[in-house]
Design a protein around this motif. Structure first.
Motif, mmCIF file in Angstrom:
data_model
loop_
_atom_site.group_PDB
_atom_site.id
_atom_site.type_symbol
_atom_site.label_atom_id
_atom_site.label_comp_id
_atom_site.label_asym_id
_atom_site.label_seq_id
_atom_site.Cartn_x
_atom_site.Cartn_y
_atom_site.Cartn_z
ATOM 1 N N TYR A 64 0.694 -1.180 0.055
ATOM 2 C CA TYR A 64 0.010 -0.030 -0.080
ATOM 3 C C TYR A 64 0.998 1.161 -0.084
ATOM 4 C CZ TYR A 64 -3.559 3.311 1.451
ATOM 5 O OH TYR A 64 -4.358 4.289 1.658
ATOM 6 N N GLN A 65 1.930 1.304 0.695
ATOM 7 C CA GLN A 65 2.992 2.331 0.809
ATOM 8 C C GLN A 65 3.448 2.382 -0.579
ATOM 9 O OE1 GLN A 65 5.533 1.129 3.897
ATOM 10 N NE2 GLN A 65 4.585 2.244 5.450
ATOM 11 N N LYS A 66 3.813 1.660 -1.309
ATOM 12 C CA LYS A 66 4.613 1.697 -2.719
ATOM 13 C C LYS A 66 3.547 1.608 -3.854
ATOM 14 C CE LYS A 66 8.513 1.791 -0.852
ATOM 15 N NZ LYS A 66 9.460 2.925 -0.703
ATOM 16 N N SER A 99 -9.108 0.343 8.216
ATOM 17 C CA SER A 99 -7.892 0.043 9.121
ATOM 18 C C SER A 99 -8.113 0.430 10.472
ATOM 19 C CB SER A 99 -6.744 0.794 8.508
ATOM 20 O OG SER A 99 -6.566 0.302 7.180
ATOM 21 N N LEU A 100 -8.629 1.600 10.738
ATOM 22 C CA LEU A 100 -9.063 2.147 12.018
ATOM 23 C C LEU A 100 -9.713 1.170 12.942
ATOM 24 C CD1 LEU A 100 -8.213 4.469 14.212
ATOM 25 C CD2 LEU A 100 -10.225 5.530 13.328
ATOM 26 N N ILE A 101 -11.017 0.918 12.090
ATOM 27 C CA ILE A 101 -12.066 0.135 12.783
ATOM 28 C C ILE A 101 -11.634 -1.520 13.125
ATOM 29 C CG2 ILE A 101 -14.351 -0.417 12.775
ATOM 30 C CD1 ILE A 101 -15.071 2.125 11.552
ATOM 31 N N VAL A 102 -11.362 -1.760 12.176
ATOM 32 C CA VAL A 102 -11.072 -3.124 12.005
ATOM 33 C C VAL A 102 -9.840 -3.535 12.427
ATOM 34 C CG1 VAL A 102 -11.158 -5.332 10.531
ATOM 35 C CG2 VAL A 102 -12.863 -3.777 10.170
ATOM 36 N N MET A 103 -8.905 -2.957 12.003
ATOM 37 C CA MET A 103 -7.629 -3.513 12.384
ATOM 38 C C MET A 103 -6.890 -2.955 13.781
ATOM 39 S SD MET A 103 -5.757 -3.581 8.687
ATOM 40 C CE MET A 103 -4.364 -4.727 9.025
ATOM 41 N N VAL A 104 -7.012 -1.502 13.909
ATOM 42 C CA VAL A 104 -6.623 -0.913 15.142
ATOM 43 C C VAL A 104 -7.516 -1.348 16.315
ATOM 44 C CG1 VAL A 104 -5.952 1.201 16.271
ATOM 45 C CG2 VAL A 104 -5.505 0.826 13.934
ATOM 46 N N PHE A 105 -8.725 -0.955 16.067
ATOM 47 C CA PHE A 105 -9.863 -1.371 17.335
ATOM 48 C C PHE A 105 -9.900 -2.741 17.329
ATOM 49 C CE2 PHE A 105 -11.162 3.462 16.478
ATOM 50 C CZ PHE A 105 -10.265 3.854 17.458
ATOM 51 N N GLY A 106 -10.398 -3.271 16.533
ATOM 52 C CA GLY A 106 -10.697 -4.660 16.303
ATOM 53 C C GLY A 106 -9.416 -5.551 16.879
ATOM 54 N N GLY A 107 -8.424 -5.199 16.221
ATOM 55 C CA GLY A 107 -7.041 -5.966 16.562
ATOM 56 C C GLY A 107 -6.706 -5.831 17.923
ATOM 57 N N GLY A 108 -6.950 -4.587 18.347
ATOM 58 C CA GLY A 108 -6.571 -4.354 19.929
ATOM 59 C C GLY A 108 -7.345 -5.042 20.743
ATOM 60 N N TYR A 109 -8.696 -5.073 20.473
ATOM 61 C CA TYR A 109 -9.719 -5.950 21.277
ATOM 62 C C TYR A 109 -9.308 -7.516 21.113
ATOM 63 C CZ TYR A 109 -14.089 -7.994 22.738
ATOM 64 O OH TYR A 109 -14.787 -8.744 23.664
ATOM 65 N N LEU A 110 -8.973 -7.835 19.950
ATOM 66 C CA LEU A 110 -8.357 -9.184 19.865
ATOM 67 C C LEU A 110 -7.133 -9.477 20.840
ATOM 68 C CD1 LEU A 110 -8.802 -12.057 18.615
ATOM 69 C CD2 LEU A 110 -7.281 -11.231 16.902
ATOM 70 N N VAL A 111 -6.381 -8.678 20.854
ATOM 71 C CA VAL A 111 -5.180 -8.767 21.624
ATOM 72 C C VAL A 111 -5.362 -8.688 23.032
ATOM 73 C CG1 VAL A 111 -3.119 -7.575 22.171
ATOM 74 C CG2 VAL A 111 -3.660 -7.757 20.258
ATOM 75 N N SER A 112 -6.293 -7.931 23.640
ATOM 76 C CA SER A 112 -6.794 -7.735 24.975
ATOM 77 C C SER A 112 -7.604 -8.997 25.551
ATOM 78 C CB SER A 112 -7.775 -6.608 25.440
ATOM 79 O OG SER A 112 -8.912 -6.646 24.680
ATOM 80 N N VAL A 141 -0.185 1.399 10.671
ATOM 81 C CA VAL A 141 0.712 2.033 9.262
ATOM 82 C C VAL A 141 -0.336 2.267 8.211
ATOM 83 C CG1 VAL A 141 2.532 0.990 7.623
ATOM 84 C CG2 VAL A 141 2.782 0.560 10.124
ATOM 85 N N PHE A 142 -1.209 1.360 8.019
ATOM 86 C CA PHE A 142 -2.259 1.658 6.900
ATOM 87 C C PHE A 142 -2.858 2.990 7.127
ATOM 88 C CE2 PHE A 142 -2.678 -2.919 5.815
ATOM 89 C CZ PHE A 142 -2.874 -2.566 4.421
ATOM 90 N N CYS A 143 -3.187 3.306 8.530
ATOM 91 C CA CYS A 143 -3.754 4.849 8.812
ATOM 92 C C CYS A 143 -2.771 5.929 8.383
ATOM 93 C CB CYS A 143 -4.332 4.782 10.335
ATOM 94 S SG CYS A 143 -5.756 3.717 10.539
#
Length: 165
Positions: A64-66, A99-112, A141-143
């Motif tokens: 995505y960056q490239k 990315s914010l909703i699914v990966m950051v918040f959802g991923g953070g919830y999964l980690v917790s 990173v996506f955000c």
């Protein structure tokens, strides 16, 4: 901001290179232990699976960056330059929101939820939360990348409208 994004891309590329090396060595060890030693390694399959998860998530951010990710640009190529830039802003904003909703918040919830109660991997006994941390990391990173891309597109769009006037 461009310097920060270049630094992030450099860090991600180095981590990806390390992950590739680690996964190749792990799979080589698995093949060697299975066919030469006649005693398959139990840990190498699980390690390679976890490395592949990290490689896939970080690899997607690097693509995505490239701007080397898959895209269908049939419609975008038929648009006027200013409308194409507006479509790009829309697409990057969708990437940011997802990315914010699914990966950051959802991923953070999964980690917790895998930290308490602790969920561990079968062979290594490693906390699965460590494996899942790649989701919020790659989401961030996506955000950051989406924000940077939208900022650059807005600058291009303002230059286009300035030229018209």
């Amino acid at each position: 901001m461009n310097r920060i994004m270049q630094l992030i891309a450099l860090i991600v590329s180095r981590i990806l290179a390390g992950l590739m090396l680690a996964i190749v060595l792990t799979v080589l060890w698995q093949v060697f232990s299975r066919y030469v030693l006649q005693s398959p390694s139990a840990f190498s399959e699980e390690v390679s699976r976890f490395l592949l998860i990290w490689l896939g998530c970080l690899g997607a951010t690097y693509c995505y960056q490239k701007d080397s990710h898959l895209s269908l640009d049939i419609v975008a190529n038929k648009l006027a330059p200013s409308n194409k830039l507006r479509l790009d802003i829309f697409c990057h904003s969708i990437v940011f929101i997802f990315s914010l909703i699914v990966m950051v918040f959802g991923g953070g919830y999964l980690v917790s939820i895998t930290l308490n109660p602790v969920q561990t991997s079968a062979v290594l006994g490693m906390k699965m939360a460590y494996i899942y941390t790649i989701l919020p990391i790659s989401g961030l990173v996506f955000c950051f990348t989406a924000i940077d891309k939208m900022k650059n597109i807005i600058q291009q769009l303002s230059q286009l409208t300035t030229k018209r006037v």
